[in-house]
Design a protein around this motif. Sequence first.
Motif, mmCIF file in Angstrom:
data_model
loop_
_atom_site.group_PDB
_atom_site.id
_atom_site.type_symbol
_atom_site.label_atom_id
_atom_site.label_comp_id
_atom_site.label_asym_id
_atom_site.label_seq_id
_atom_site.Cartn_x
_atom_site.Cartn_y
_atom_site.Cartn_z
ATOM 1 N N HIS A 173 -6.701 -1.320 -19.488
ATOM 2 C CA HIS A 173 -6.481 -0.499 -17.940
ATOM 3 C C HIS A 173 -5.523 -1.648 -17.178
ATOM 4 O O HIS A 173 -4.830 -0.893 -16.181
ATOM 5 C CB HIS A 173 -7.800 -0.391 -16.883
ATOM 6 N N ALA A 174 -5.931 -3.053 -16.325
ATOM 7 C CA ALA A 174 -5.268 -4.088 -15.459
ATOM 8 C C ALA A 174 -3.061 -3.171 -15.621
ATOM 9 O O ALA A 174 -2.802 -3.528 -14.614
ATOM 10 C CB ALA A 174 -5.717 -5.534 -16.017
ATOM 11 N N LEU A 175 -3.503 -2.603 -16.660
ATOM 12 C CA LEU A 175 -1.254 -2.413 -16.909
ATOM 13 C C LEU A 175 -1.406 -0.730 -16.635
ATOM 14 O O LEU A 175 -0.145 -0.460 -16.725
ATOM 15 C CB LEU A 175 -1.312 -2.500 -18.847
ATOM 16 N N ILE A 176 -2.422 -0.275 -16.241
ATOM 17 C CA ILE A 176 -2.073 1.187 -15.393
ATOM 18 C C ILE A 176 -1.415 0.682 -14.386
ATOM 19 O O ILE A 176 0.165 2.095 -14.407
ATOM 20 C CB ILE A 176 -3.354 1.928 -15.697
ATOM 21 N N PRO A 177 -1.188 0.032 -13.453
ATOM 22 C CA PRO A 177 -0.370 0.717 -11.822
ATOM 23 C C PRO A 177 1.789 0.274 -12.287
ATOM 24 O O PRO A 177 1.966 0.815 -11.869
ATOM 25 C CB PRO A 177 -1.045 -1.007 -11.036
ATOM 26 N N LEU A 178 1.217 -0.749 -13.007
ATOM 27 C CA LEU A 178 2.631 -1.078 -13.743
ATOM 28 C C LEU A 178 2.879 0.344 -14.623
ATOM 29 O O LEU A 178 4.690 0.373 -14.117
ATOM 30 C CB LEU A 178 2.539 -2.628 -14.879
ATOM 31 N N ASN A 179 2.041 0.688 -14.939
ATOM 32 C CA ASN A 179 2.783 2.491 -16.216
ATOM 33 C C ASN A 179 3.229 3.158 -15.111
ATOM 34 O O ASN A 179 4.315 4.239 -15.247
ATOM 35 C CB ASN A 179 1.380 2.264 -16.857
ATOM 36 N N ILE A 180 2.494 3.170 -13.952
ATOM 37 C CA ILE A 180 2.972 4.211 -13.306
ATOM 38 C C ILE A 180 3.846 3.849 -11.910
ATOM 39 O O ILE A 180 4.579 4.572 -11.652
ATOM 40 C CB ILE A 180 1.446 4.528 -12.088
ATOM 41 N N GLU A 181 4.014 2.223 -11.624
ATOM 42 C CA GLU A 181 4.729 1.954 -10.734
ATOM 43 C C GLU A 181 6.229 2.506 -12.376
ATOM 44 O O GLU A 181 7.549 2.851 -11.124
ATOM 45 C CB GLU A 181 5.516 0.592 -10.956
ATOM 46 N N ALA A 182 5.823 2.332 -13.482
ATOM 47 C CA ALA A 182 7.897 2.432 -14.383
ATOM 48 C C ALA A 182 7.759 3.992 -14.232
ATOM 49 O O ALA A 182 8.677 4.169 -14.231
ATOM 50 C CB ALA A 182 7.051 2.009 -15.308
ATOM 51 N N LEU A 183 6.666 4.904 -14.731
ATOM 52 C CA LEU A 183 7.273 6.106 -14.186
ATOM 53 C C LEU A 183 7.926 6.580 -12.899
ATOM 54 O O LEU A 183 8.608 7.876 -12.906
ATOM 55 C CB LEU A 183 5.420 7.110 -14.385
ATOM 56 N N GLU A 184 7.503 6.356 -11.380
ATOM 57 C CA GLU A 184 7.818 6.609 -11.039
ATOM 58 C C GLU A 184 9.348 6.209 -10.752
ATOM 59 O O GLU A 184 10.259 6.242 -10.383
ATOM 60 C CB GLU A 184 7.332 5.949 -9.638
ATOM 61 N N GLN A 185 9.975 5.056 -11.420
ATOM 62 C CA GLN A 185 10.830 3.955 -12.090
ATOM 63 C C GLN A 185 11.692 5.063 -11.559
ATOM 64 O O GLN A 185 13.414 5.453 -11.735
ATOM 65 C CB GLN A 185 11.045 2.850 -12.257
ATOM 66 N N GLY A 186 11.132 5.759 -13.376
ATOM 67 C CA GLY A 186 11.847 6.796 -14.393
ATOM 68 C C GLY A 186 12.558 7.939 -13.794
ATOM 69 O O GLY A 186 13.339 8.596 -13.595
ATOM 70 N N MET A 187 11.271 8.395 -12.514
ATOM 71 C CA MET A 187 11.261 9.758 -12.523
ATOM 72 C C MET A 187 12.886 9.452 -10.440
ATOM 73 O O MET A 187 13.715 10.329 -10.434
ATOM 74 C CB MET A 187 10.279 10.308 -11.221
#
Length: 193
Positions: A173-187
């Motif tokens: 779960h600590a990696l979720i913010p990084l994953n959300i940031e990656a989603l936003e970067q992909g957008m």
Amino acid sequence: MHSGKRKTQQPDTMKKEIIISGFGGQGVLSMGKILAYSALMEGKEVTWMPAYGPEQRGGTANVTVIVSDRRISSPVLSSFDVAVVLNQPSLDKFQDRVKPGGVLVYDNYGIANPPSRTDIAVYPVNGMEKAAAMHNAKVFNMIILGSLLKVCPVVSLDGIRKALYKTLPERHHALIPLNIEALEQGMKLIDLP
């Protein structure tokens, strides 16, 4: 008055047939799983159908995801509204199976022969470069998923966040913010007209 009624009914007829394809190990199946789970959590009808070779990592893998507001009659598809391809073999196999007027998102890395179709919307993405810039190759699939959601917003960013908390083991779960940031970067990698 009548056109107002149609507008309120339009969201009820949303249906997207999506194929995500690449090499095993690129996060293709997990991308499809997160997309499907997010749609389920938002109350949509979903099918998730993975396919991969016996070698999996390094071999080709693809997943078909259908997201709809209505019951889905069959998970088996021969053509798609949207294709996300992460390597040349997947591009060669699936670009001609995108329906006219559909969408093709592809990662530029390793693509020698870019898509040639003019009757679909084509979006090249530098996902591999962005993952390198973020110093984490493991977020590549989330960058690509973000790009997909920019051109085909079948689920919300909040839905993805909820799905990540639900599907990932608590130790991750600590990696979720990084994953959300990656989603936003992909957008951000796609500029829509």
